[in-house]
Every structure is written in structure tokens, then in C-alpha cells.
Design a protein around this motif. Structure first.
Motif, PDB file in Angstrom:
ATOM      1  N   VAL A 131       0.710  -1.081  -0.301  1.00 34.19           N
ATOM      2  CA  VAL A 131      -0.226   0.029   0.023  1.00 34.19           C
ATOM      3  C   VAL A 131       1.068   1.269   0.004  1.00 34.19           C
ATOM      4  N   ILE A 132       1.731   1.179   0.990  1.00 34.47           N
ATOM      5  CA  ILE A 132       2.808   2.502   0.908  1.00 34.47           C
ATOM      6  C   ILE A 132       3.706   2.666  -0.211  1.00 34.47           C
ATOM      7  N   GLU A 133       4.142   1.567  -0.890  1.00 35.94           N
ATOM      8  CA  GLU A 133       4.811   1.609  -1.915  1.00 35.94           C
ATOM      9  C   GLU A 133       4.108   2.022  -3.083  1.00 35.94           C
ATOM     10  N   SER A 134       2.758   1.635  -3.126  1.00 30.46           N
ATOM     11  CA  SER A 134       1.935   2.157  -4.231  1.00 30.46           C
ATOM     12  C   SER A 134       1.552   3.623  -4.197  1.00 30.46           C
ATOM     13  N   PHE A 135       1.409   4.137  -2.929  1.00 32.59           N
ATOM     14  CA  PHE A 135       1.462   5.442  -2.745  1.00 32.59           C
ATOM     15  C   PHE A 135       2.507   6.393  -3.156  1.00 32.59           C
ATOM     16  N   VAL A 136       3.831   5.838  -2.648  1.00 32.16           N
ATOM     17  CA  VAL A 136       5.022   6.773  -2.960  1.00 32.16           C
ATOM     18  C   VAL A 136       5.294   6.592  -4.560  1.00 32.16           C
TER      19      VAL A 136
ATOM     20  N   VAL B 226       6.854   7.591   5.002  1.00 32.19           N
ATOM     21  CA  VAL B 226       5.163   7.403   5.143  1.00 32.19           C
ATOM     22  C   VAL B 226       4.640   6.420   6.438  1.00 32.19           C
ATOM     23  N   LEU B 227       5.588   5.169   6.260  1.00 36.84           N
ATOM     24  CA  LEU B 227       5.279   4.538   7.458  1.00 36.84           C
ATOM     25  C   LEU B 227       5.377   4.957   8.892  1.00 36.84           C
ATOM     26  N   ARG B 228       6.415   5.919   8.726  1.00 31.15           N
ATOM     27  CA  ARG B 228       6.494   6.433  10.271  1.00 31.15           C
ATOM     28  C   ARG B 228       5.144   7.600  10.567  1.00 31.15           C
ATOM     29  N   GLN B 229       4.771   8.275   9.464  1.00 25.39           N
ATOM     30  CA  GLN B 229       3.564   9.066   9.485  1.00 25.39           C
ATOM     31  C   GLN B 229       2.459   8.169   9.796  1.00 25.39           C
ATOM     32  N   ILE B 230       2.305   7.099   9.393  1.00 20.95           N
ATOM     33  CA  ILE B 230       1.102   6.273   9.581  1.00 20.95           C
ATOM     34  C   ILE B 230       1.293   5.914  11.021  1.00 20.95           C
TER      35      ILE B 230
END
Length: 93
Positions: free
Chosen positions: A30-35, A56-60
Motif C-alpha cells: 500500500v505504501i509503495e503504491s502510494f509513493v 510514510v510508514l512513520r507518519q502512519i
């Protein structure tokens, strides 16, 4: 976009997906698709994919961003949560 955005349009609202409920592989996907999407560039210098994913993971994990599922389009996205400004203590006049 607020989670209840679609209610005004007679559609189902988007649903927050707790990141803890995703497998590590699904969360990374999910994160990879987003970035990797167009429009998520980080400026003039290149930032490695792993760095972007980590950010992004840290933001989540901090609750600054969330994963949402849109049942209308059957898509998953990462969105930044809106911050509500804290009221500053006002001194008596």
C-alpha cells in the motif's frame, strides 16, 4: 479528504484501515503504491524508495496519516489526517 466525504453524494463513506491489521507485505504494498504515484515527488533531489516508504510508514505509525479503503472505487489510499489547531491560552484583558 474527510472520511465522510462520500456521504453527501449518496455513496458509501471511505473506511479507515488500521495499519496493524495488515500483513507487513500488504502494508508495504500500500505504501509503495502510494509513493510511486505521480505527484509524490520530493523536490529537486532524488530520495530513495526505501527512504520514502520509511517516512510514510512513520507518519502512519504516529497517526499523522492513515490508510483508507474506498468501497465505491474499491481502492486503497494513504491520506494525511487533518490537524485541528490547538487553541492558545489567552491572557485576560
Amino acid at each position: 479528504m474527510p472520511l465522510d466525504y462520500y456521504r453527501d453524494q449518496n455513496q458509501q463513506p471511505v473506511v479507515e484501515v488500521p495499519h496493524e491489521q495488515l500483513s507487513p507485505e500488504a502494508l508495504r504494498g500500500v505504501i509503495e503504491s502510494f509513493v510511486l504515484r505521480e505527484g509524490t515527488e520530493y523536490g529537486e533531489r532524488d530520495v530513495p524508495l526505501e527512504t520514502k516508504i520509511g517516512q510514510v510508514l512513520r507518519q502512519i505509525e504516529r497517526g499523522e496519516a492513515q490508510i483508507v479503503f474506498d468501497p465505491n472505487s474499491e481502492t486503497v489510499d494513504v491520506v494525511v489526517k487533518k490537524r485541528i489547531p490547538q487553541r492558545q491560552a489567552q491572557e485576560p484583558v
